[in-house]
Write a protein that holds these residues in place. Structure first.
Motif, PDB file in Angstrom:
ATOM      1  N   HIS A  52       0.837  -1.207   0.000  1.00 57.85           N
ATOM      2  CA  HIS A  52       0.000   0.000   0.000  1.00 57.85           C
ATOM      3  C   HIS A  52       0.873   1.258   0.000  1.00 57.85           C
ATOM      4  CE1 HIS A  52      -3.404   2.578   0.793  1.00 57.85           C
ATOM      5  NE2 HIS A  52      -2.735   3.111   1.811  1.00 57.85           N
ATOM      6  N   ARG A  53       1.914   1.247   0.801  1.00 56.97           N
ATOM      7  CA  ARG A  53       2.821   2.405   0.871  1.00 56.97           C
ATOM      8  C   ARG A  53       3.496   2.647  -0.477  1.00 56.97           C
ATOM      9  NH1 ARG A  53       4.004   7.241   2.667  1.00 56.97           N
ATOM     10  NH2 ARG A  53       6.203   7.553   3.028  1.00 56.97           N
ATOM     11  N   ARG A  54       3.929   1.580  -1.126  1.00 58.93           N
ATOM     12  CA  ARG A  54       4.571   1.736  -2.436  1.00 58.93           C
ATOM     13  C   ARG A  54       3.601   2.281  -3.472  1.00 58.93           C
ATOM     14  NH1 ARG A  54       7.970  -3.865  -2.426  1.00 58.93           N
ATOM     15  NH2 ARG A  54       9.573  -3.160  -0.991  1.00 58.93           N
ATOM     16  N   THR A  60       1.794   9.445  -5.770  1.00 59.77           N
ATOM     17  CA  THR A  60       2.278  10.785  -5.434  1.00 59.77           C
ATOM     18  C   THR A  60       3.333  11.232  -6.450  1.00 59.77           C
ATOM     19  OG1 THR A  60       1.856  10.375  -3.107  1.00 59.77           O
ATOM     20  CG2 THR A  60       3.365  12.178  -3.637  1.00 59.77           C
ATOM     21  N   ALA A  61       4.220  10.324  -6.825  1.00 64.15           N
ATOM     22  CA  ALA A  61       5.253  10.665  -7.803  1.00 64.15           C
ATOM     23  C   ALA A  61       4.631  11.000  -9.150  1.00 64.15           C
ATOM     24  CB  ALA A  61       6.248   9.515  -7.930  1.00 64.15           C
ATOM     25  N   GLU A  62       3.611  10.245  -9.562  1.00 62.72           N
ATOM     26  CA  GLU A  62       2.933  10.522 -10.840  1.00 62.72           C
ATOM     27  C   GLU A  62       2.225  11.867 -10.787  1.00 62.72           C
ATOM     28  OE1 GLU A  62       0.294   7.375 -11.942  1.00 62.72           O
ATOM     29  OE2 GLU A  62       1.852   5.857 -11.793  1.00 62.72           O
ATOM     30  N   ALA A  65       4.852  14.595 -10.971  1.00 64.69           N
ATOM     31  CA  ALA A  65       5.456  14.694 -12.296  1.00 64.69           C
ATOM     32  C   ALA A  65       4.495  15.326 -13.298  1.00 64.69           C
ATOM     33  CB  ALA A  65       5.901  13.313 -12.783  1.00 64.69           C
ATOM     34  N   ALA A  66       3.207  15.066 -13.145  1.00 66.13           N
ATOM     35  CA  ALA A  66       2.204  15.612 -14.066  1.00 66.13           C
ATOM     36  C   ALA A  66       1.952  17.097 -13.821  1.00 66.13           C
ATOM     37  CB  ALA A  66       0.891  14.838 -13.923  1.00 66.13           C
ATOM     38  N   ALA A  67       2.245  17.573 -12.636  1.00 69.61           N
ATOM     39  CA  ALA A  67       1.956  18.970 -12.294  1.00 69.61           C
ATOM     40  C   ALA A  67       2.998  19.898 -12.800  1.00 69.61           C
ATOM     41  CB  ALA A  67       1.860  19.141 -10.801  1.00 69.61           C
TER      42      ALA A  67
END
Length: 67
Positions: A52-54, A60-62, A65-67
């Motif tokens: 779940h953490r991964r 969050t990383a996606e 990166a999209a922002a």
């Protein structure tokens, strides 16, 4: 919180070792089964928490990166 979580795993282990070594408690088959079931549940819970953490970190990383 990390220290508290670690202590929650260590406390039962220490109690188990103390019971066997210091207090010479008898471990019947039923007690071993119960002990193993509890640890199997902890392993399943820990693996699921790590997955779940991964997933949360990947999302969050996606989003970052999209922002």
């Amino acid at each position: 919180m990390v220290s508290l979580g670690l202590l929650q795993y260590l406390a039962p282990c220490l109690q188990f070792v103390l019971g066997l070594v210091v207090f010479d408690e008898q471990m019947t088959g039923v007690r071993w089964i119960g002990f193993l079931l509890v640890w199997a549940a902890l392993v399943v819970f820990t693996i699921e928490a790590l997955r779940h953490r991964r997933r949360q970190l990947a999302l969050t990383a996606e989003a970052t990166a999209a922002a």
